[in-house]
Design an enzyme around this catalytic site. Structure first.
Site, PDB file in Angstrom:
ATOM      1  N   ILE A  63       0.874  -1.170   0.000  1.00 32.31           N
ATOM      2  CA  ILE A  63       0.000   0.000   0.000  1.00 32.31           C
ATOM      3  C   ILE A  63       0.909   1.217   0.000  1.00 32.31           C
ATOM      4  CG2 ILE A  63      -1.699   1.321   1.320  1.00 32.31           C
ATOM      5  CD1 ILE A  63      -2.863  -1.191   2.371  1.00 32.31           C
ATOM      6  N   ASP A  64       0.541   2.234  -0.764  1.00 36.33           N
ATOM      7  CA  ASP A  64       1.334   3.457  -0.831  1.00 36.33           C
ATOM      8  C   ASP A  64       1.549   4.053   0.561  1.00 36.33           C
ATOM      9  OD1 ASP A  64       1.365   3.257  -3.571  1.00 36.33           O
ATOM     10  OD2 ASP A  64      -0.256   4.700  -3.889  1.00 36.33           O
ATOM     11  N   ARG A  65       2.645   4.781   0.707  1.00 35.92           N
ATOM     12  CA  ARG A  65       2.973   5.420   1.986  1.00 35.92           C
ATOM     13  C   ARG A  65       1.782   6.189   2.552  1.00 35.92           C
ATOM     14  NH1 ARG A  65       7.605   7.952   4.485  1.00 35.92           N
ATOM     15  NH2 ARG A  65       8.942   7.436   2.702  1.00 35.92           N
TER      16      ARG A  65
END
Length: 262
Positions: A86-88
């Site tokens: 999952i993106d930051r």
């Protein structure tokens, strides 16, 4: 003359680096084979050029190490591994495999689309219709780390499919549940912006200056629910049909936040 130095003076130097990560893992579900971690927004899953210590995988390793379930000193010890990313600046459920067999099964299940992932997001405007399937074509602008959304196929572009439905709307903002059929980079953010309904707090695909003043430091996007839809029999079949979800998503506790009221 021989000089003896007690081992305790070397303990910190020889300690695994993941012990420097924060001791903070929010567990959605855990058994002997897997762990579902609720990743907070702002935390990266693996190390990158800007952060090599406090990552989700290092937090998980520390958590399992302190429980006595992960012993890296053992010669054949399996290192816990993340099965999805999952993106930051997106929060939500990340799947951790605790052993090699589970990692193999989960990787295969993800490849075969046997896991259903659902997101909550706040968008600007009201998507029309209020429930639909979006099909576009994805390319990536590497220089800007940004997705390019195309309406028609093009050489090198990959299909992306997203299902959404409006849960609540006040006319200016809408709370959506989104299900991913494909998993392209920034898929939800880019597609919703493409149809004129960018995510609240998203500075890459929209303008977020006003959103930040209302408390949205990150894009309002959370991978809040996961369902296992295994088709084959294997050691994780006991999870078939089970759904797990994060109950406390910060921007959707009571529907559309008051900060976005008309």
């Amino acid at each position: 003359m021989d000089l003896y130095i007690n081992d305790e003076f070397f303990a910190e130097e020889n300690a695994p680096s993941f012990l420097l990560a924060k001791p903070d893992v929010k567990v959605v579900y855990e058994d002997e084979n897997i762990l579902l971690a609720d990743k907070p927004q702002g935390l990266i899953v693996h190390e990158d050029a800007g952060e090599s210590v406090d990552t989700l995988i290092n937090r998980v390793k520390r958590y399992l190490y302190e429980k006595g379930e992960y012993i890296p000193e053992q010669e054949a010890s399996f290192a816990p591994a993340l099965c999805n990313r999952i993106d930051r600046n997106t929060g939500g459920i990340v799947i951790v495999a605790k052993n090699a067999e589970s990692l193999r099964i989960l990787n295969e299940a993800i490849k075969n689309r046997e896991l259903s992932k659902f997101y909550l997001c706040l968008v600007k405007g009201v998507p029309s219709p209020r429930e639909a399937t979006l099909t576009h074509y994805h390319m990536k602008n590497e220089a800007e780390n940004k997705a390019i959304v195309l309406d028609k196929p093009r050489s090198g572009a990959r299909t992306m499919v997203t299902h959404y439905r409006v849960l609540q709307s006040n006319g200016r903002f809408s709370l959506l549940e989104v299900e991913l059929e494909t998993g392209r980079t920034h898929q939800i953010r880019a597609q919703m912006a493409h149809i004129g309904c960018p995510l609240v707090g998203d500075g890459k695909y929209s303008v977020n200056a006003a959103d930040r003043k209302k408390g949205f430091s990150y894009q309002a996007l959370y991978s809040y629910k996961l369902r296992f839809d295994f088709r084959e029999e294997h050691s994780l079949s006991y999870l078939k049909g089970k759904t797990f979800q994060v109950e406390d998503v910060w921007f959707a506790k009571n529907g559309i936040p008051d900060a976005l009221a008309e």
